[in-house]
Enzyme design. Structure first.
Site: not given
Ligand code: ARG
Length: 476
Positions: A161, A282, A288, A295
């Site tokens: 969880h 980025s 970043k 992804e």
């Protein structure tokens, strides 16, 4: 462009040609030219069989075969191109044979139809795709094992969880991914076994009245046997669905691994860093380092799940046997093939770019009573029934939470007083503290599949054997 087929005139006189918009709509050449090699191979075997069976003269069969071989090398060398005006790759090959050999070229299509021709070339292609996927999975396993091997003692929290649950090791989670990949591997083997029947000679749907030899062409093309039913052979695309479904499941597995990779790279977790070769920046935020490959891999699973569902819907309710709807199967299949091959390579590179951060993993083990299950198990080992042990562990943790201390900081009396089931038990606090250390929790879990370093080392060795055995079989 003249077609291999001509319609019977709908009205008086000659049939008129196709509407140009219909003609380009029907054309599949831009997609199925990818089956060029396979179709040439199947056409060679077919022509040879026609000669051997006396359906055409042996000399004509020889001419057809050598012209097909010449055509193949000219195409390979870029000396000629597929004619974009041909309706499909199968038409192109026959048209080219007729252009080069005249009447002899016209003999090739005896005893076959484009329906079995497309089915056989496509199956041959699919069989190779099944093998390529297996080889890609072996590379993923190898990369994961290389990362797991030095890290069988690197402790980190395991989650349920998304809450810290119990201590495991970094290697143990990597081996969880391997377990899924090993099943995926089996699915590609399994799918290929069923795909391994040759549709050639099934004709349009009813085989041929000529004395063709389906057994010979099947064996010559490397299939186990001819397909069992000529109508099924031209209608069946199960092999596409099986490939798609194995690919979708594999990509779902990669997507789950990639989700953990993405989470772990976040500052919230910080369990791993990705080296520069797999990190992106980025365009606006200079600080970043993004896990874009992870992804995008997650995203690719969506695409292939869509492809799987397209293939199923494409076939649902289709009347027997061949229907032109089936022409859509190839672009979907090739999309899966390309997506899978790129994804497997990217996953290998991504895994190889992972730099574990054991300090962050270690600190995530602190302060969340991740050893609570082991406390209950300790009490069980002291003779307390599990449900009471669980209640007692819960009370002990509440006590610690109230006092802002760790379990090992409590004294024996407090523990004893935490639950009636513990009355009369003596506690050696130093022994308990040692028992509850995360490394001890992990080390005790020596059952099959458990996270104990010795067990994960054994599992790594087993998987390494598996990978090298499979590679020796020629899957690479
Ligand atoms: N291009 C077609 C396909 O990919 C070949 C079969 C055409 N057959 C036919 N009966 N129209 O399915």
């Amino acid at each position: 462009m003249a077609k291999l087929w001509q319609t019977v005139a709908g009205g008086a006189g000659e049939a008129s040609p196709l509407d140009p918009d219909i003609e380009s709509f029907l054309s599949s050449l831009s997609i199925d030219k990818r089956l060029l090699d396979e179709d040439l191979e199947c056409s060679c075997v077919h022509a040879q069989m026609l000669g051997e069976q006396g359906i055409i003269r042996a000399e004509d069969a020889r001419k057809l075969v050598s012209e097909l071989i010449r055509l193949r090398s000219e195409l390979k060398a870029g000396l000629i191109q597929v004619d974009p005006k041909s309706e499909d790759v199968h038409s192109f090959i026959e048209e080219e044979l007729v252009r080069r050999l005249g009447e002899v070229g016209k003999e090739i299509h005896a005893g076959r139809s484009r329906n079995d021709q497309v089915a056989v070339a496509f199956r041959l292609h699919a069989k190779r795709a099944f093998f390529a996927a297996q080889a890609g999975i072996l590379d993923c396993l190898e990369a994961l094992l290389d990362l797991a091997e030095p890290n069988t003692r690197m402790l980190m929290p395991g989650y349920t969880h998304l809450q810290r649950a119990q201590p495991v090791t970094f290697a143990h989670e990597l081996l969880a991914w391997c377990a899924a990949l090993e099943r995926d591997y089996g699915r590609f083997i399994d799918g290929e076994l069923r795909a391994n029947e040759c549709p050639l000679g099934s004709g349009a749907l009813a085989g041929s009245g000529l004395p063709i030899d389906r057994e010979a062409t099947a064996i010559e093309l490397g299939f186990d046997r001819p397909t069992r039913n000529t109508m099924d052979a031209v209608a069946d695309r199960d092999f596409c669905v099986e490939y798609a479904s194995a690919a979708a499941m594999l990509l779902v597995h990669l997507s789950r691994a990639c989700e953990d990779i993405a989470l772990w790279t976040s500052s919230e977790y910080g369990f791993i860093k990705l080296d520069d070769r797999a990190s992106t920046g980025s365009s606006i935020m200079p600080q970043k380092r993004n896990p874009d490959p992870a992804e995008l891999l997650r995203g690719k699973s969506a695409r292939v799940i869509g492809d799987l569902s397209s293939l199923l819907v494409l076939q649902k309710g289709l009347p027997y046997a061949y229907n032109r709807d089936l022409q859509e199967d190839k672009s979907i299949f090739f999309d899966i093939e390309d997506t899978l091959s790129a994804s497997l390579k990217a996953f290998v590179a991504l895994v190889r770019a992972i730099r574990p951060q054991p300090g962050r993993m270690q600190s995530a083990l602190q302060g969340s009573f991740i050893e609570a299950t082991d406390l209950a198990e300790y009490l069980v080992s002291r003779g307390v029934p599990f449900r009471s042990a669980y209640q007692a562990a819960k009370s002990i943790i509440s006590l610690c939470a109230q006092r802002g201390c760790a379990i090992a900081d409590l004294d024996a009396e407090l523990i004893q007083g935490s639950h009636s089931a513990l009355l009369g038990l003596k506690f050696d606090m130093a022994g308990l503290a040692a028992y509850l250390k995360p490394e001890a929790c992990v080390a005790r879990r020596t059952q099959t599949g458990g996270p104990a370093p010795q067990k994960t080392q054994e599992e790594i060795a087993r998987l390494r054997d598996f990978v090298s055995q499979e590679k020796n079989k020629g899957v690479q």
